[in-house]
Design an enzyme around this catalytic site. Structure first.
Site, PDB file in Angstrom:
ATOM      1  N   GLU A   1      -2.238  -7.829   6.610  1.00 20.56           N
ATOM      2  CA  GLU A   1      -0.621  -7.453   7.324  1.00 20.56           C
ATOM      3  C   GLU A   1      -1.080  -8.950   8.981  1.00 20.56           C
ATOM      4  O   GLU A   1      -1.755  -9.267   9.237  1.00 20.56           O
ATOM      5  CB  GLU A   1      -0.943  -6.418   7.611  1.00 20.56           C
ATOM      6  CG  GLU A   1       0.833  -6.091   9.157  1.00 20.56           C
ATOM      7  CD  GLU A   1       1.843  -6.457   8.097  1.00 20.56           C
ATOM      8  OE1 GLU A   1       1.812  -7.473   7.686  1.00 20.56           O
ATOM      9  OE2 GLU A   1       2.350  -5.214   7.250  1.00 20.56           O
TER      10      GLU A   1
ATOM     11  N   HIS B   1       0.634  -1.323   0.228  1.00 19.13           N
ATOM     12  CA  HIS B   1       0.313   0.123  -0.029  1.00 19.13           C
ATOM     13  C   HIS B   1       0.550   0.883   0.025  1.00 19.13           C
ATOM     14  O   HIS B   1       2.028   0.758   0.126  1.00 19.13           O
ATOM     15  CB  HIS B   1      -1.245   0.169   1.809  1.00 19.13           C
ATOM     16  CG  HIS B   1       0.182  -0.359   2.731  1.00 19.13           C
ATOM     17  ND1 HIS B   1       0.479   1.193   3.347  1.00 19.13           N
ATOM     18  CD2 HIS B   1       0.387  -0.776   3.709  1.00 19.13           C
ATOM     19  CE1 HIS B   1       1.025   0.989   4.238  1.00 19.13           C
ATOM     20  NE2 HIS B   1       0.866  -0.505   4.376  1.00 19.13           N
TER      21      HIS B   1
END
Length: 212
Positions: A82, A9
């Site tokens: 994550e 990201h």
């Protein structure tokens, strides 16, 4: 042959502050949006068949920016999240090191993660199994397609152990990939050919490294 394009990201506020985000979220910065736009422009002539993204907002927003106006399916996959840092989420590294009971496990996570014991978080072996199963699932469901995957720093770091046939503790030698960089891997008969790794040549300007 299946083609994978992997990216992290764009930059977030917590990246700048060096806070562990894990399963929590922090918004993209202006620079993070620009990084995603730069990768979008780099991939504008690539015929991507499908985009898979972590459902966490920072990854999903990055995926939306990269897709732009193209008619490409955008799918979330929980396996791409994550690692869950548990009690550490939202803390800086300095804050973690400053807590006596955390200090030893902090060292283990970054040096011998196989021995790391989380505080209300995710065991590294469980994390690695989760993300590797996610990638294999994506590959098996997209034979001979071009797939873009948008995920996270630690997720990518540990995924590279699969692509490079390394063990968990070998991640010490691997960098955390930059935001919205590009990694290009070809998959053929369960063999991984890394053509490009952590490339940021598409950035329209030189971003000064701040945070991580």
């Amino acid at each position: 042959m299946t083609t994978l394009y992997l990216t992290r990201h764009g930059q977030t506020m917590w990246n700048l502050e060096k806070r562990l985000q894990g399963t929590q979220n922090s918004p993209l910065t202006k620079a993070g949006i620009m990084q995603a736009e730069d990768l979008r422009d780099r991939l504008k002539d690539v015929d991507i068949d499908v985009i898979y993204t972590s459902p966490l907002e920072r990854a999903y927003k990055t995926a939306e920016i990269i897709r732009g106006h193209k008619d490409i399916p955008l799918l979330t996959h929980n396996g791409l999240k994550e690692i869950n840092f548990g009690a550490w989420e939202g803390m800086t590294l300095e804050e973690i090191e400053g807590v006596k009971e955390y200090k030893e496990e902090y060292k283990k996570f970054f040096n011998t993660p196989s021995k790391y014991t989380p505080f209300q978080g995710e065991v590294v072996l469980d994390f690695v199994n989760r993300i590797q199963h996610a990638i294999i699932d994506i590959i098996n469901n997209n034979k001979d397609k071009k797939v873009l995957i948008v995920t996270h720093g630690m997720t990518l770091k540990f995924l590279m152990t699969l692509f490079k046939n390394l063990n968990i503790d070998d991640i010490v030698s691997l960098p955390v990939m930059g935001q919205a960089t590009l990694t290009h891997i070809e998959v053929d008969n369960n063999q991984y050919n890394i053509l490009l790794e952590d490339d940021r040549s598409h950035y329209r300007q030189e971003f000064i490294t701040k945070g991580w």
